[in-house]
Design an enzyme around this catalytic site. Structure first.
Site, short mmCIF file in Angstrom:
data_model
loop_
_atom_site.label_atom_id
_atom_site.label_comp_id
_atom_site.label_asym_id
_atom_site.label_seq_id
_atom_site.Cartn_x
_atom_site.Cartn_y
_atom_site.Cartn_z
N HIS A 1 0.80 -1.22 0.00
CA HIS A 1 0.00 0.00 0.00
C HIS A 1 0.84 1.27 0.00
O HIS A 1 0.31 2.36 0.23
CB HIS A 1 -0.99 -0.02 1.17
CG HIS A 1 -2.26 -0.74 0.78
ND1 HIS A 1 -2.24 -1.97 0.19
CD2 HIS A 1 -3.56 -0.38 0.87
CE1 HIS A 1 -3.48 -2.36 -0.06
NE2 HIS A 1 -4.31 -1.40 0.34
N ASP B 1 -5.99 5.40 9.63
CA ASP B 1 -7.38 5.58 9.21
C ASP B 1 -7.89 4.32 8.53
O ASP B 1 -9.00 3.87 8.75
CB ASP B 1 -7.50 6.74 8.21
CG ASP B 1 -7.16 8.06 8.86
OD1 ASP B 1 -7.13 8.13 10.09
OD2 ASP B 1 -6.91 9.03 8.11
N GLU C 1 -8.97 14.67 14.26
CA GLU C 1 -8.46 14.77 12.88
C GLU C 1 -9.12 15.97 12.23
O GLU C 1 -9.94 16.65 12.85
CB GLU C 1 -8.78 13.50 12.08
CG GLU C 1 -7.71 12.46 12.14
CD GLU C 1 -7.67 11.52 10.94
OE1 GLU C 1 -8.25 11.85 9.89
OE2 GLU C 1 -7.02 10.46 11.06
#
Ligand code: FAD
Length: 568
Positions: A90, A150, A263
């Site tokens: 990723h 996240d 956030e």
């Protein structure tokens, strides 16, 4: 301890590798590693970025740390093979690839997760996904690591090699700060237990170490009791100054009265942009709302959303309404523009999963992702907003533009991660998604150019900033990235991977180019080598300079033997 070569029952069966170097040596070594599965090789040449594609010679699936050690030892004996651990691929710039080398698919690594003695930590394999860690720890023990990313489709080894940040970071520290101990396999084949007190230099080198110093095969992660529920809220700001002042106030509150998660993101004051506009603000899908109800038509082109969460078990007993009200009262957001929901803890942490499903359905999960993550000092964020959010990015980026504050004091300075100097700095994450339909390559190139323009701007303005999950092409850029810690990074490389075998896709060191080690000490790895030396064999080889002992060494001859290496 040298694992692979202490298997005495098998040692009799081994003959040793003859060749001294060059391609025949590499071929023999690759032969000894086994046969790759064709489909897998294609996977190992891809990552989420979709821009870089480097084909390895072998893509292997180690199931034990011994398998990892064997692959590393064999690569160390080759003329030029490199090894990359691949978490879930990723990263976005080929960091988990190894051109012509060996890629290790960490996902199959065992043993399964288990609670550590004492019950306050969990042992997980380096290739476990964070979603698997969440599921296992909550379901079996109602405990969970305090710090997350996240998105949970990332591996433990992959995020610990970078940092691992999310809204919990200001309070609990990044994921790299919540590791109790690790098993790390270094290129001498040693499987080393390390922690803040045992082999501490290796421990801190590996945390945020971009895969350069060893392969994480096990991590012991700290746990806290998992809450049942989360009060999840989003509030909107019309200007960055107010947003930033409130956000910084929130992340500097004492832990006892702080939110558990803070956030934020910038978004376009545009109701028609599904990815970067107003539609990204409501929490629950399908919420009908009209932005005109919240802000005057003359409001700025870019707005800001603060995302907050408070954990609880029992709404009344935990006084969640009062505690939240106390914090919200101090904030200066647009009062009408707030959205909230009470959701389960696992659902909250898994909140990106539906976004992934939607992106897959739209085809934007498979298109290129020229992402840019930057840590920027709080002292520069207003200027960044004025010049980047409000000028360069006014057309949107097809995805979220995260901006939220973190605290330097929550990061252990001994770790390898490069951070800005200031105590409060922002993560700015430009998570670009490109629409499918033919123009992807051109759009990706344009986005990458825009990223470069943004970094140029940061440099020109002299911001206190660091790229997070960096990728550079020149040694000078890497030296500048690490700044005063570059020397430490290079010394650690020489200590744990002097032949520059590991994580070649990071493009920091190269097996074919000598390390920039002028000021460094001779490698300690030499002390481990005699265990693989067979003095009765009279064939000698030239070891690479960085591994060369005082006299020539004889290396054993090895034949291809499928049963020897347990790599699937
Ligand atoms: P890979 O990309 O496969 O590997 C990354 C690097 O680590 C490579 O150099 C690799 O060689 C090395 N590596 C992998 N496993 C090991 C191991 N066991 N031992 C040693 N080295 C290893 N980051 C955040 O901090 N917060 C976020 O919220 C966040 N969200 C993201 C959401 C998405 C959709 C994506 C795509 C990325 C996100 N990231 C986030 C970035 C993420 O941290 C990096 O992509 C990271 O690379 C982890 O991905 P991975 O596990 O697939 O590792």
């Amino acid at each position: 301890m040298l694992i692979a070569y202490l298997d005495h029952q098998r040692q009799d069966q081994l003959q040793w590798l003859v060749s001294a170097g060059g391609s025949s040596s590499d071929e023999a070594i690759l032969c000894a590693l086994g046969v790759e599965e064709a489909g897998d090789v294609a996977l190992s040449a891809r990552d989420f970025g979709g821009v870089v594609s480097l084909w390895p010679a072998r893509f292997l699936r180690p199931s034990t740390a011994d398998d990892v050690a064997r692959a590393l030892l064999l690569a160390a004996r080759s003329a030029g093979l490199t090894v990359a651990a691949r978490g879930n691929g990723h990263c976005v710039g080929g960091q988990a690839m190894a051109a012509g080398g060996i890629v290790l698919d960490m996902r199959a690594l065992g043993p399964p997760m288990s609670l550590a003695p004492g019950g306050a930590a969990v042992d997980v394999p380096g290739g476990a996904l964070w979603s698997e860690v969440l599921e296992w720890t909550v379901r079996n023990h109602r405990m969970a690591p305090p710090s997350w990313t996240d998105y949970l489709g990332l591996t433990v080894g992959g995020t610990l090699s970078n940092g691992g940040v999310s809204g919990q970071c200001f309070r609990y520290g990044p994921q790299v700060n919540n590791v109790v101990e690790m098993d790390v396999v270094t290129t001498d084949g040693d499987r080393r237990l390390c922690s803040a007190s045992i082999n501490s230099d290796l421990f801190f080198a590996v945390l945020g170490g971009l895969g350069q110093f060893g392969v994480i095969t096990r991590a012991r992660l700290a746990l806290l009791p998992a809450p049942k529920m989360v009060r999840w809220r989003r509030v909107v700001y019309a200007d960055l100054e107010t947003f930033a002042s409130d956000a910084e106030w929130l992340v500097t509150q004492p832990d006892a009265s702080a939110f558990n998660y803070v956030e934020g993101f910038a978004f376009l004051n545009d109701a028609s942009d599904p990815a970067s506009g107003w539609n990204s603000v409501p929490i629950l899908p399908g919420s009908a709302f009209d932005p005109a109800d919240f802000l005057a038509a003359a409001a700025a082109s870019v707005l800001y959303c603060l995302e907050l969460a408070l954990y609880y078990d029992d709404r009344v007993a935990d006084r969640v309404d009062e505690r939240e009200e106390e914090l919200l009262r101090r904030l200066r957001y647009v009062r009408a523009a707030e959205f909230s929901a009470d959701v389960g803890y696992v659902a909250f942490l898994s909140r990106v999963a539906p976004v992934e499903a939607e992106a897959r359905a739209r085809g934007t999960w498979a298109t290129p992702h020229p992402w840019l993550n930057v840590f920027i000092s709080a002292s520069n964020i207003v200027d960044f907003d004025r010049n980047v959010f409000k000028r360069v990015l006014l057309g949107g980026i097809g995805g979220p533009m995260l901006v939220y504050p973190l605290r330097r004091s929550r990061w252990d300075e001994r770790m390898s991660v490069a951070l800005p100097e200031s105590e409060v700095f922002y993560l700015v994450a430009l998570l670009r998604f490109i629409a499918p339909g033919g123009g992807e390559a051109a759009a990706a190139t344009a986005a990458a150019e825009q990223n470069k323009e943004i970094l140029r701007h940061c440099r020109t303005k002299g911001y206190d900033f660091k790229v997070y999950i960096p990728r550079y092409d020149s040694e000078g850029d890497w030296a500048a990235h690490f700044g005063r810690d570059w020397g430490r990074f290079v010394e650690r490389k020489q200590r744990y991977d002097p032949m520059a075998i590991l994580a070649p896709g990071q493009n920091i060191f190269s097996r074919t180019r000598p390390l920039a080690l002028a000021a460094s000490q001779p490698p300690e790895i030499i002390s481990a080598l005699p265990a693989i030396v067979d003095d009765s064999n009279d064939r000698s080889i030239e070891l690479p300079k960085t591994l060369r002992p005082p006299t020539k060494m004889s290396l054993p001859t090895m034949i291809c033997n499928e049963g020897w290496i347990r790599l699937r």
